[in-house]
Scaffold this active site. Sequence first.
Site, PDB file in Angstrom:
ATOM      1  N   GLY A  13      30.117  36.758  37.525  1.00  0.00           N
ATOM      2  CA  GLY A  13      29.382  35.895  36.607  1.00  0.00           C
ATOM      3  C   GLY A  13      30.124  34.600  36.323  1.00  0.00           C
ATOM      4  N   ASN A  14      31.442  34.705  36.167  1.00  0.00           N
ATOM      5  CA  ASN A  14      32.264  33.552  35.827  1.00  0.00           C
ATOM      6  C   ASN A  14      32.276  32.450  36.859  1.00  0.00           C
ATOM      7  OD1 ASN A  14      33.141  35.342  33.864  1.00  0.00           O
ATOM      8  ND2 ASN A  14      35.044  34.171  33.721  1.00  0.00           N
ATOM      9  N   LYS A 132      23.461  49.228  29.476  1.00  0.00           N
ATOM     10  CA  LYS A 132      23.863  47.892  29.949  1.00  0.00           C
ATOM     11  C   LYS A 132      23.492  46.813  28.915  1.00  0.00           C
ATOM     12  CE  LYS A 132      24.935  44.556  32.744  1.00  0.00           C
ATOM     13  NZ  LYS A 132      26.351  44.234  32.943  1.00  0.00           N
ATOM     14  N   LYS A 217      25.688  44.862  39.341  1.00  0.00           N
ATOM     15  CA  LYS A 217      25.854  43.962  40.483  1.00  0.00           C
ATOM     16  C   LYS A 217      26.806  44.531  41.526  1.00  0.00           C
ATOM     17  CE  LYS A 217      29.023  40.963  39.934  1.00  0.00           C
ATOM     18  NZ  LYS A 217      30.465  41.025  40.178  1.00  0.00           N
ATOM     19  N   LYS A 279      33.380  48.052  40.380  1.00  0.00           N
ATOM     20  CA  LYS A 279      33.912  47.364  41.569  1.00  0.00           C
ATOM     21  C   LYS A 279      34.711  48.341  42.415  1.00  0.00           C
ATOM     22  CE  LYS A 279      34.636  43.189  38.791  1.00  0.00           C
ATOM     23  NZ  LYS A 279      33.236  42.856  38.623  1.00  0.00           N
TER      24      LYS A 279
HETATM   25  P1  ADP Z   1      32.395  40.006  36.996  1.00  0.00           P
HETATM   26  O1  ADP Z   1      31.449  39.026  36.423  1.00  0.00           O
HETATM   27  O2  ADP Z   1      33.256  39.414  38.057  1.00  0.00           O
HETATM   28  O3  ADP Z   1      31.753  41.297  37.406  1.00  0.00           O
HETATM   29  P2  ADP Z   1      33.632  41.569  34.864  1.00  0.00           P
HETATM   30  O4  ADP Z   1      33.998  40.999  33.523  1.00  0.00           O
HETATM   31  O5  ADP Z   1      32.472  42.484  34.915  1.00  0.00           O
HETATM   32  O6  ADP Z   1      33.450  40.312  35.828  1.00  0.00           O
HETATM   33  O7  ADP Z   1      34.888  42.311  35.494  1.00  0.00           O
HETATM   34  C1  ADP Z   1      36.175  41.707  35.499  1.00  0.00           C
HETATM   35  C2  ADP Z   1      36.976  42.130  34.277  1.00  0.00           C
HETATM   36  O8  ADP Z   1      37.361  43.505  34.374  1.00  0.00           O
HETATM   37  C3  ADP Z   1      38.299  41.446  34.066  1.00  0.00           C
HETATM   38  O9  ADP Z   1      38.172  40.191  33.472  1.00  0.00           O
HETATM   39  C4  ADP Z   1      39.047  42.446  33.172  1.00  0.00           C
HETATM   40  O10 ADP Z   1      38.907  42.057  31.817  1.00  0.00           O
HETATM   41  C5  ADP Z   1      38.294  43.747  33.349  1.00  0.00           C
HETATM   42  N1  ADP Z   1      39.109  44.899  33.721  1.00  0.00           N
HETATM   43  C6  ADP Z   1      38.881  46.161  33.272  1.00  0.00           C
HETATM   44  N2  ADP Z   1      39.766  47.024  33.767  1.00  0.00           N
HETATM   45  C7  ADP Z   1      40.586  46.310  34.579  1.00  0.00           C
HETATM   46  C8  ADP Z   1      41.708  46.663  35.398  1.00  0.00           C
HETATM   47  N3  ADP Z   1      42.154  47.918  35.487  1.00  0.00           N
HETATM   48  N4  ADP Z   1      42.314  45.682  36.106  1.00  0.00           N
HETATM   49  C9  ADP Z   1      41.874  44.412  36.022  1.00  0.00           C
HETATM   50  N5  ADP Z   1      40.819  44.015  35.267  1.00  0.00           N
HETATM   51  C10 ADP Z   1      40.165  44.953  34.554  1.00  0.00           C
HETATM   52 MG    MG Z   2      30.658  42.512  35.978  1.00  0.00          MG
END
Ligand code: ADP
Ligand code: MG
Length: 316
Positions: A13-14, A132, A217, A279
């Site tokens: 998203g970022n 969600k 996603k 992920k």
């Molecule tokens: P995206 O939009 O890329 O899906 P998300 O916010 O859903 O982004 O996922 C990325 C986030 O996951 C990171 O910014 C971090 O805060 C979080 N996160 C949770 N657990 C972990 C982990 N074990 N290692 C790294 N990041 C993590």
């Molecule tokens: Mg996400």
Amino acid sequence: MREEEIIVVALGGNAILQPGQPGTVEEQLENVDIACRHLTEIMSTGKYKMVITHGNGPQVGNLLLASEAAGHIIPPIPLDVCGAATQGMMGYMIQQTLANHLRAAGLRHYITTVVTQVIVDKNDPAFKRPTKPIGPFYDFAEGERLHWERGWEVIEDSKRGYRRVVPSPKPLAIQETRIIRNMLDNGEIVIAVGGGGIPVVREKDKSLRGIEAVIDKDLAVGRLAEDIDADILMVLTDVEQVMLNYGEVDEVGINRMTVDEAENYLKEGHFGEGSMKPKVEAGISFVKAGGEKTIITALNKAVEALEGKAGTIIIA
Ligand code: ADP
Ligand code: MG
């Protein structure tokens, strides 16, 4: 010459709208521009055929907010149609910007956006337990009111406030798999499964129907990567590496993990629900299904990560 590998790149998203930005088209195009510069670097290696997918959280949020604010003049837009709208508008921004970069770099620039439907199971338990969060944050009182007036499920989300939650069913199949694969084989870059895809269910008579839900996603992109027989799944987010003990004083980045190691870390609860966990789950599933590797890293580390010099890699 070695045949190009198929890489499926998921933009977080970022990559398109950063938290706190109001979301003007100019801002989104600036962010898309940065993302496309990195994607062009990957394409410049000449080693890959590429599918791009993207999150749509902030965009759907704004669309829902706009729809709500104009509620007295225009009818509400159901979530599946919101998904289709954001796939189109974001696909447009990416396909134009990326083509401009590729052209400037002297590369082939055939790019198309596929409005993608993702089939889910009507009986998925997720429909009984919405999880969600979508749309804007509300204070407690507003959250309560929306719950009673609209029948929304509302929960406290990451201590920042209250939000509507909707079901997040598992992606079973990508309706446009064959079309996407054919386009890749023809040398096109394809943008697909934006925002996790449009959730649809298959009725008894085989017809498809959109449904109010949001598909994760990362799980959807994993499904796509498996179904088109991709070689590499690359999830680009806002952290350079997957961490163990994330957020603790002893947090540490993971350079590489096998599927078995990743499954153990999953069980130990290292990965955030709805953020890093899907992920890693998608990454594990992809490699188990025969994918060569999954890479999880930040957008600006994408090329280094492909060379094995950054990010987190999941292998068999
Ligand atoms: P995206 O939009 O890329 O899906 P998300 O916010 O859903 O982004 O996922 C990325 C986030 O996951 C990171 O910014 C971090 O805060 C979080 N996160 C949770 N657990 C972990 C982990 N074990 N290692 C790294 N990041 C993590
Ligand atoms: Mg996400």
